[in-house]
Design an enzyme around this catalytic site. Structure first.
Site, PDB file in Angstrom:
ATOM      1  N   ARG A 184       1.529  10.234   0.235  1.00  0.00           N
ATOM      2  CA  ARG A 184       2.026  11.314   1.089  1.00  0.00           C
ATOM      3  C   ARG A 184       3.354  11.866   0.593  1.00  0.00           C
ATOM      4  O   ARG A 184       3.914  12.789   1.185  1.00  0.00           O
ATOM      5  CB  ARG A 184       2.169  10.827   2.539  1.00  0.00           C
ATOM      6  CG  ARG A 184       0.831  10.600   3.224  1.00  0.00           C
ATOM      7  CD  ARG A 184       1.001  10.130   4.644  1.00  0.00           C
ATOM      8  NE  ARG A 184       1.431   8.734   4.723  1.00  0.00           N
ATOM      9  CZ  ARG A 184       1.585   8.067   5.852  1.00  0.00           C
ATOM     10  NH1 ARG A 184       1.368   8.670   7.005  1.00  0.00           N
ATOM     11  NH2 ARG A 184       1.970   6.807   5.839  1.00  0.00           N
ATOM     12  N   LYS A 186     -11.227  -0.227   6.576  1.00  0.00           N
ATOM     13  CA  LYS A 186      -9.978  -0.029   7.305  1.00  0.00           C
ATOM     14  C   LYS A 186     -10.321   0.510   8.697  1.00  0.00           C
ATOM     15  O   LYS A 186     -11.060   1.488   8.813  1.00  0.00           O
ATOM     16  CB  LYS A 186      -9.108   0.974   6.534  1.00  0.00           C
ATOM     17  CG  LYS A 186      -7.832   1.409   7.221  1.00  0.00           C
ATOM     18  CD  LYS A 186      -7.111   2.432   6.336  1.00  0.00           C
ATOM     19  CE  LYS A 186      -5.852   2.959   6.985  1.00  0.00           C
ATOM     20  NZ  LYS A 186      -5.127   3.880   6.092  1.00  0.00           N
ATOM     21  N   GLU A 222       0.880  -1.165   0.000  1.00  0.00           N
ATOM     22  CA  GLU A 222       0.000   0.000   0.000  1.00  0.00           C
ATOM     23  C   GLU A 222       0.914   1.210   0.000  1.00  0.00           C
ATOM     24  O   GLU A 222       1.548   1.519   1.015  1.00  0.00           O
ATOM     25  CB  GLU A 222      -0.918   0.025   1.225  1.00  0.00           C
ATOM     26  CG  GLU A 222      -1.817   1.262   1.272  1.00  0.00           C
ATOM     27  CD  GLU A 222      -2.520   1.458   2.603  1.00  0.00           C
ATOM     28  OE1 GLU A 222      -2.682   2.626   3.023  1.00  0.00           O
ATOM     29  OE2 GLU A 222      -2.904   0.455   3.227  1.00  0.00           O
TER      30      GLU A 222
END
Length: 207
Positions: free
Chosen positions: A45, A129, A41
């Site tokens: 960012r 999640k 994943e």
């Protein structure tokens, strides 16, 4: 055809990665694949995240690759264009969720309370999640949610080698997201053998 849930359940741990240099994408992918963790994943960012995903997808076509920290529809489009298998968002944004549904790409949005779980279920989602896991009550909160709602969870945030078993022992938990086996510092320093050892330890621990 193997579903996303089946792939997550077989992997048990999904490395959550902040990558700073595109040229690290291939050695990173190799360290993951060769040590038994053919998944990533990649969080959006960092500026090079999308290009890193694109490179990783081309070099490792069979890897399970998701983009994380997805906050906008534009990031969804860029992620799909780069070749991701699924989208992960830190929170539950109905607009982003609906956009992913309309685009036909799987999204695993972040939730941490009953109201958000119900909103996600209302939109047809059954894999969520749990984030940020530790600050949101950890295992005890997750057990409370899974006792009520027929959904699967991928807890992320404060999950480590020390507590991953507690999360994975909850039947509704498919896999855990973690950063401990993919430290950005090791990537930046090119210490792929050390990173590979952490990956190998994580795989051995959960299998």
């Amino acid at each position: 055809m193997t579903t996303l849930n089946e792939k997550l359940a077989s992997l048990k741990v999904i490395p959550v990665i902040a990558i700073n240099k595109v040229e690290d994408a291939i050695p990173l992918g190799r360290a993951l694949v060769e040590n038994g963790m053919p998944c990533a994943e990649v969080t959006l960012r960092t500026e090079c995240a999308i290009e890193a995903i694109r490179v990783m997808r081309k070099e490792f076509p069979d890897m399970l690759i998701g983009s994380g920290t997805v906050l906008t529809n534009e990031q969804v489009d860029a992620s799909i264009d780069a070749g991701v298998d699924f989208i992960v968002s830190p929170g539950f944004n109905p607009r982003t969720v609906q956009y992913c549904i309309d685009k036909g790409v799987a999204i695993v949005p972040g939730v941490n309370n009953p109201s958000l779980v119900e909103q996600a279920m209302e939109m047809g989602l059954r894999t969520l999640k749990f984030f940020p896991a530790a600050p949101s009550g950890g295992v005890s909160m997750l057990k409370a949610l899974t006792a009520v709602y027929p959904v699967n969870f991928m807890p992320t945030g404060g999950v480590s080698l020390a507590n991953v078993d507690e999360y994975l022992n909850i039947p509704a938990v498919l896999a855990c997201g973690g950063t401990w086996m993919v430290p950005t510092k090791l990537m930046d320093e090119g210490k792929w053998d050390e990173l590979g050892a952490l990956v190998r330890d994580a795989v051995a621990h959960v299998n």
